[in-house]
Design an enzyme around this catalytic site. Structure first.
Site, PDB file in Angstrom:
ATOM      1  CE1 TYR A  17     -19.406  30.952   1.007  1.00 24.21           C
ATOM      2  CE2 TYR A  17     -17.718  31.978   0.437  1.00 24.21           C
ATOM      3  CZ  TYR A  17     -18.750  31.683  -0.121  1.00 24.21           C
ATOM      4  OH  TYR A  17     -19.132  31.646  -1.027  1.00 24.21           O
ATOM      5  CB  SER A  64     -16.828  30.224  -3.248  1.00 21.56           C
ATOM      6  OG  SER A  64     -16.474  31.573  -3.079  1.00 21.56           O
TER       7      SER A  64
END
Length: 310
Positions: free
Chosen positions: A173, A147
């Site tokens: 994350y 990501s």
């Protein structure tokens, strides 16, 4: 040929995947379902994993020939059971796409005590893919869903579980996605000699169930980061459709030359350039996510954490 607007059907146009076997994790919603659908539509035999098989069966009911297996990436016992079954069966794969994951969850622990996002997004796939590495054919590829969120944070090799560090969902994350890119770097180094390549991909901004764990507080923190980027001159973030967001995975897995994508980070159906702009959005990959020495150190730490040597 392809760009941010390209879809799964665009990148696979004209390809006959009959005879190809592809494993995709996380086929109960979103990108995993679309990835499986597009592969099957072009003739591939797809094996999909899901934590909730009933949900996956409903989500994939229109995909002909899809084979489902149970896999909870937050459980080493589940990972070992699934990989033991796959290895016992012995069927080879041309591509493995590590697609499943969670996003910006509050502080929690997996069944084995790992921080939820690091344990699920990264350590779960690290263990799963390594345990079936011998099933990947020479000439095959591993695609790790990373990501642009890797720009939130580098990995912390001294405190991967936030034992001493204040927990922030978007930092956790970011760590998990940086770790996922480093996994692709080191897996590629270890396996390219036998003709297996690995790459990490950024699907882009897309609305799926992936963000189901986000709280109002984590959502607000993300919006504030995006606004700070906008004021600093970062490019506007354009949302993608699900077929557009799943396209880069299939491009890297089946279309792009292996030497182009092996050990690299891809976005918008192209290989990303290193960018050290102080933005959490925008294109490019941070240099720390492609650092080969850091990738080796993370691999060694991960082996100690999961109690297996690969």
């Amino acid at each position: 040929m392809f760009n941010a607007k390209s879809t799964t059907d665009d990148v696979l146009s004209g390809l006959d995947l009959t005879g190809k076997r592809v494993l995709v994790t996380g086929v109960s919603a979103g990108l995993g379902v679309e990835t499986a659908r597009a592969l099957a539509a072009h003739g591939a035999h797809v094996v999909g994993t899901a934590r909730n098989l009933a949900k996956a069966r409903m989500a994939t009911s229109g995909i002909a020939g899809l084979e489902l297996i149970e896999l909870d990436l937050a459980s080493l016992a589940s990972i070992r059971a699934a990989t033991n079954a796959l290895n016992a069966k012995g069927d080879l794969f041309d591509v493995v796409i590590a697609n499943a994951g969670v996003m910006m969850a509050e502080l929690g622990r997996t069944e084995d005590g790992f921080e939820t996002q690091f344990g699920t997004n990264y350590l779960g796939h690290f263990t799963f893919v390594n345990r079936i590495a011998s099933l990947i054919r020479s000439g095959g590829r591993v695609v790790i869903l990373a990501s642009g969120g890797h720009r939130f944070s580098d990995v912390d090799l001294d405190d991967p579980g936030f034992e001493a560090t204040p927990y922030k969902p978007f930092v956790a994350y970011g760590r998990s996605k940086t770790a996922s890119i480093l996994f692709a770097v080191e897996f590629d180094r270890r396996h390219r000699g036998r003709g297996v390549r690995a790459t990490a991909v950024h699907p882009g901004a897309v609305s799926t169930e992936f963000g189901r764990h986000m709280t109002p507080e984590s959502t607000q923190a993300l919006l504030e980061a995006l606004e700070a980027d906008r004021r600093a001159g970062a490019p506007e973030v354009e949302n993608k459709s699900i077929p557009q967001a799943a396209a880069t995975s299939l491009w890297a897995a089946l279309v792009a030359p292996a030497d182009m994508v092996g050990g690299r980070y891809c976005e918008d159906c192209s290989v990303a350039e290193i960018s050290e702009e102080n933005w959490v959005t925008g294109g490019g990959v941070r240099g720390y996510a492609l650092d080969p020495e850091r990738a080796k150190s993370l691999w060694a730490l991960s082996e100690r954490m999961v109690g297996e040597t690969f």
